[in-house]
Design a protein around this motif. Sequence first.
Motif, PDB file in Angstrom:
ATOM      1  N   LEU A 102      43.483  33.510  49.699  1.00 26.24           N
ATOM      2  CA  LEU A 102      42.429  34.322  49.658  1.00 26.24           C
ATOM      3  C   LEU A 102      42.595  35.705  49.920  1.00 26.24           C
ATOM      4  O   LEU A 102      42.289  36.688  49.393  1.00 26.24           O
ATOM      5  N   VAL A 103      43.536  35.975  50.931  1.00 23.48           N
ATOM      6  CA  VAL A 103      44.059  37.372  51.309  1.00 23.48           C
ATOM      7  C   VAL A 103      44.588  38.095  50.242  1.00 23.48           C
ATOM      8  O   VAL A 103      44.248  39.250  49.736  1.00 23.48           O
ATOM      9  N   GLU A 104      45.426  37.183  49.637  1.00 21.83           N
ATOM     10  CA  GLU A 104      46.180  37.801  48.449  1.00 21.83           C
ATOM     11  C   GLU A 104      45.345  38.289  47.243  1.00 21.83           C
ATOM     12  O   GLU A 104      45.227  39.161  46.713  1.00 21.83           O
ATOM     13  N   ASP A 105      44.139  37.615  47.145  1.00 21.36           N
ATOM     14  CA  ASP A 105      42.916  37.935  45.741  1.00 21.36           C
ATOM     15  C   ASP A 105      42.508  39.302  46.502  1.00 21.36           C
ATOM     16  O   ASP A 105      42.056  40.079  45.616  1.00 21.36           O
ATOM     17  N   ILE A 106      42.262  39.320  47.943  1.00 20.78           N
ATOM     18  CA  ILE A 106      41.455  40.558  48.311  1.00 20.78           C
ATOM     19  C   ILE A 106      42.329  41.736  47.874  1.00 20.78           C
ATOM     20  O   ILE A 106      41.930  42.820  47.408  1.00 20.78           O
ATOM     21  N   ILE A 107      43.581  41.592  48.179  1.00 20.47           N
ATOM     22  CA  ILE A 107      44.558  42.661  48.063  1.00 20.47           C
ATOM     23  C   ILE A 107      44.476  43.215  46.617  1.00 20.47           C
ATOM     24  O   ILE A 107      44.621  44.253  46.260  1.00 20.47           O
ATOM     25  N   GLU A 108      44.452  42.068  45.820  1.00 26.62           N
ATOM     26  CA  GLU A 108      44.644  42.311  44.201  1.00 26.62           C
ATOM     27  C   GLU A 108      43.345  42.899  43.888  1.00 26.62           C
ATOM     28  O   GLU A 108      43.423  44.066  43.179  1.00 26.62           O
ATOM     29  N   PHE A 109      42.121  42.501  44.145  1.00 29.87           N
ATOM     30  CA  PHE A 109      40.863  43.230  43.895  1.00 29.87           C
ATOM     31  C   PHE A 109      40.927  44.433  44.380  1.00 29.87           C
ATOM     32  O   PHE A 109      40.363  45.642  43.787  1.00 29.87           O
ATOM     33  N   ALA A 110      41.442  44.886  45.604  1.00 28.93           N
ATOM     34  CA  ALA A 110      41.359  46.285  46.133  1.00 28.93           C
ATOM     35  C   ALA A 110      42.033  47.399  45.397  1.00 28.93           C
ATOM     36  O   ALA A 110      41.920  48.291  45.262  1.00 28.93           O
ATOM     37  N   SER A 111      43.339  46.640  44.986  1.00 30.56           N
ATOM     38  CA  SER A 111      44.036  47.588  44.099  1.00 30.56           C
ATOM     39  C   SER A 111      43.615  48.168  42.962  1.00 30.56           C
ATOM     40  O   SER A 111      43.957  48.880  42.167  1.00 30.56           O
ATOM     41  N   LEU A 112      42.554  47.217  42.312  1.00 26.64           N
ATOM     42  CA  LEU A 112      41.833  47.535  41.148  1.00 26.64           C
ATOM     43  C   LEU A 112      40.703  48.554  41.337  1.00 26.64           C
ATOM     44  O   LEU A 112      40.067  48.949  40.341  1.00 26.64           O
ATOM     45  N   ILE A 113      40.389  48.908  42.586  1.00 24.45           N
ATOM     46  CA  ILE A 113      39.153  49.732  42.871  1.00 24.45           C
ATOM     47  C   ILE A 113      39.672  50.886  43.292  1.00 24.45           C
ATOM     48  O   ILE A 113      40.743  50.931  44.148  1.00 24.45           O
ATOM     49  N   HIS A 114      39.269  52.186  42.835  1.00 20.45           N
ATOM     50  CA  HIS A 114      39.720  53.262  43.453  1.00 20.45           C
ATOM     51  C   HIS A 114      39.284  53.462  44.847  1.00 20.45           C
ATOM     52  O   HIS A 114      38.199  53.690  45.311  1.00 20.45           O
ATOM     53  N   ASP A 115      40.440  54.055  45.537  1.00 20.59           N
ATOM     54  CA  ASP A 115      40.324  54.444  46.949  1.00 20.59           C
ATOM     55  C   ASP A 115      39.627  53.460  47.926  1.00 20.59           C
ATOM     56  O   ASP A 115      38.466  53.556  48.351  1.00 20.59           O
ATOM     57  N   VAL A 116      40.058  52.031  48.158  1.00 18.64           N
ATOM     58  CA  VAL A 116      39.444  51.175  49.065  1.00 18.64           C
ATOM     59  C   VAL A 116      40.303  51.283  50.502  1.00 18.64           C
ATOM     60  O   VAL A 116      41.470  51.267  50.378  1.00 18.64           O
ATOM     61  N   GLN A 117      39.367  51.362  51.532  1.00 20.09           N
ATOM     62  CA  GLN A 117      39.914  51.504  52.929  1.00 20.09           C
ATOM     63  C   GLN A 117      39.506  50.422  53.656  1.00 20.09           C
ATOM     64  O   GLN A 117      38.191  50.223  53.799  1.00 20.09           O
ATOM     65  N   PHE A 118      40.220  49.727  54.164  1.00 21.64           N
ATOM     66  CA  PHE A 118      39.944  48.801  55.344  1.00 21.64           C
ATOM     67  C   PHE A 118      39.878  49.242  56.741  1.00 21.64           C
ATOM     68  O   PHE A 118      40.750  49.715  57.089  1.00 21.64           O
ATOM     69  N   LEU A 119      38.645  48.964  57.524  1.00 18.07           N
ATOM     70  CA  LEU A 119      38.409  49.551  58.804  1.00 18.07           C
ATOM     71  C   LEU A 119      38.001  48.453  59.649  1.00 18.07           C
ATOM     72  O   LEU A 119      37.134  47.534  59.368  1.00 18.07           O
ATOM     73  N   LEU A 120      38.582  48.429  60.816  1.00 23.03           N
ATOM     74  CA  LEU A 120      38.292  47.387  61.928  1.00 23.03           C
ATOM     75  C   LEU A 120      37.402  48.107  62.919  1.00 23.03           C
ATOM     76  O   LEU A 120      37.749  48.987  63.483  1.00 23.03           O
ATOM     77  N   LEU A 121      36.211  47.391  63.124  1.00 21.99           N
ATOM     78  CA  LEU A 121      35.158  47.730  64.066  1.00 21.99           C
ATOM     79  C   LEU A 121      35.804  46.923  65.438  1.00 21.99           C
ATOM     80  O   LEU A 121      35.847  45.830  65.557  1.00 21.99           O
ATOM     81  N   ASP A 122      36.038  47.890  66.333  1.00 26.05           N
ATOM     82  CA  ASP A 122      36.580  47.477  67.546  1.00 26.05           C
ATOM     83  C   ASP A 122      36.049  48.098  68.792  1.00 26.05           C
ATOM     84  O   ASP A 122      36.295  49.396  68.894  1.00 26.05           O
ATOM     85  N   ASP A 123      35.307  47.333  69.513  1.00 26.24           N
ATOM     86  CA  ASP A 123      34.560  47.798  70.538  1.00 26.24           C
ATOM     87  C   ASP A 123      33.760  49.324  70.634  1.00 26.24           C
ATOM     88  O   ASP A 123      34.377  50.468  71.168  1.00 26.24           O
ATOM     89  N   LEU A 124      33.236  49.330  69.555  1.00 26.14           N
ATOM     90  CA  LEU A 124      32.279  50.454  69.252  1.00 26.14           C
ATOM     91  C   LEU A 124      32.918  51.753  68.706  1.00 26.14           C
ATOM     92  O   LEU A 124      32.591  52.756  68.427  1.00 26.14           O
ATOM     93  N   ARG A 125      34.175  51.457  67.978  1.00 29.61           N
ATOM     94  CA  ARG A 125      34.968  52.586  67.675  1.00 29.61           C
ATOM     95  C   ARG A 125      35.783  51.815  66.204  1.00 29.61           C
ATOM     96  O   ARG A 125      35.673  50.803  66.119  1.00 29.61           O
ATOM     97  N   VAL A 126      35.802  52.878  65.372  1.00 28.59           N
ATOM     98  CA  VAL A 126      36.495  52.374  63.913  1.00 28.59           C
ATOM     99  C   VAL A 126      37.816  52.565  63.946  1.00 28.59           C
ATOM    100  O   VAL A 126      38.401  53.863  64.232  1.00 28.59           O
TER     101      VAL A 126
END
Length: 167
Positions: free
Chosen positions: A132-156
């Motif tokens: 499933l993670v590999e699917d996400i990586i594939e989809f993200a590579s097909l979309i212009h400028d995707v960034q993954f952000l981790l919400l961690d203790d009130l800060r990104v």
Amino acid sequence: MDVMLSRAIIFWQNWQHANVTQQTGNPDTGDDRWSRAAVGRLKLNTGAALNASTNSMGLGWVLRDHNGTFMAAKNMRITGIFTVNEAKVVSLREALSWIRDTGMGNIDVEMDSQTIFYSLTSSSFNSSFGLLVEDIIEFASLIHDVQFLLLDDLRVVPPTLLPGRPF
């Protein structure tokens, strides 16, 4: 036809409520950890709910612009129960598939799961979760400028991408 009209009216009312609240400056009573996207970017939040009694999962996502204005939302019900992380990853995969089909880009994907966040930048591994993670990586590579952000203790926390994993 009545069901479709009813759902359209509810969608419209929810959209109005989300936008009127933003424009009038009423205080947000929700989780204060959510942050707006940078100017010119869109913020995607996804979620999943498991219901063991009906053997089903609810998946959903919300897209807002850099002002926090509601743009779109979608949900779906899937028969079967996965682990919590698998359900979250399926929701993210479906959301990215939908975004890819709309042609939108410049997406900040905000998440609260360290497991999923760090799985997106680690080596491939063989498991249902890994596929499933590999699917996400594939989809993200097909979309212009995707960034993954981790919400961690009130800060990104922005991601540190490993070589070979450009999004």
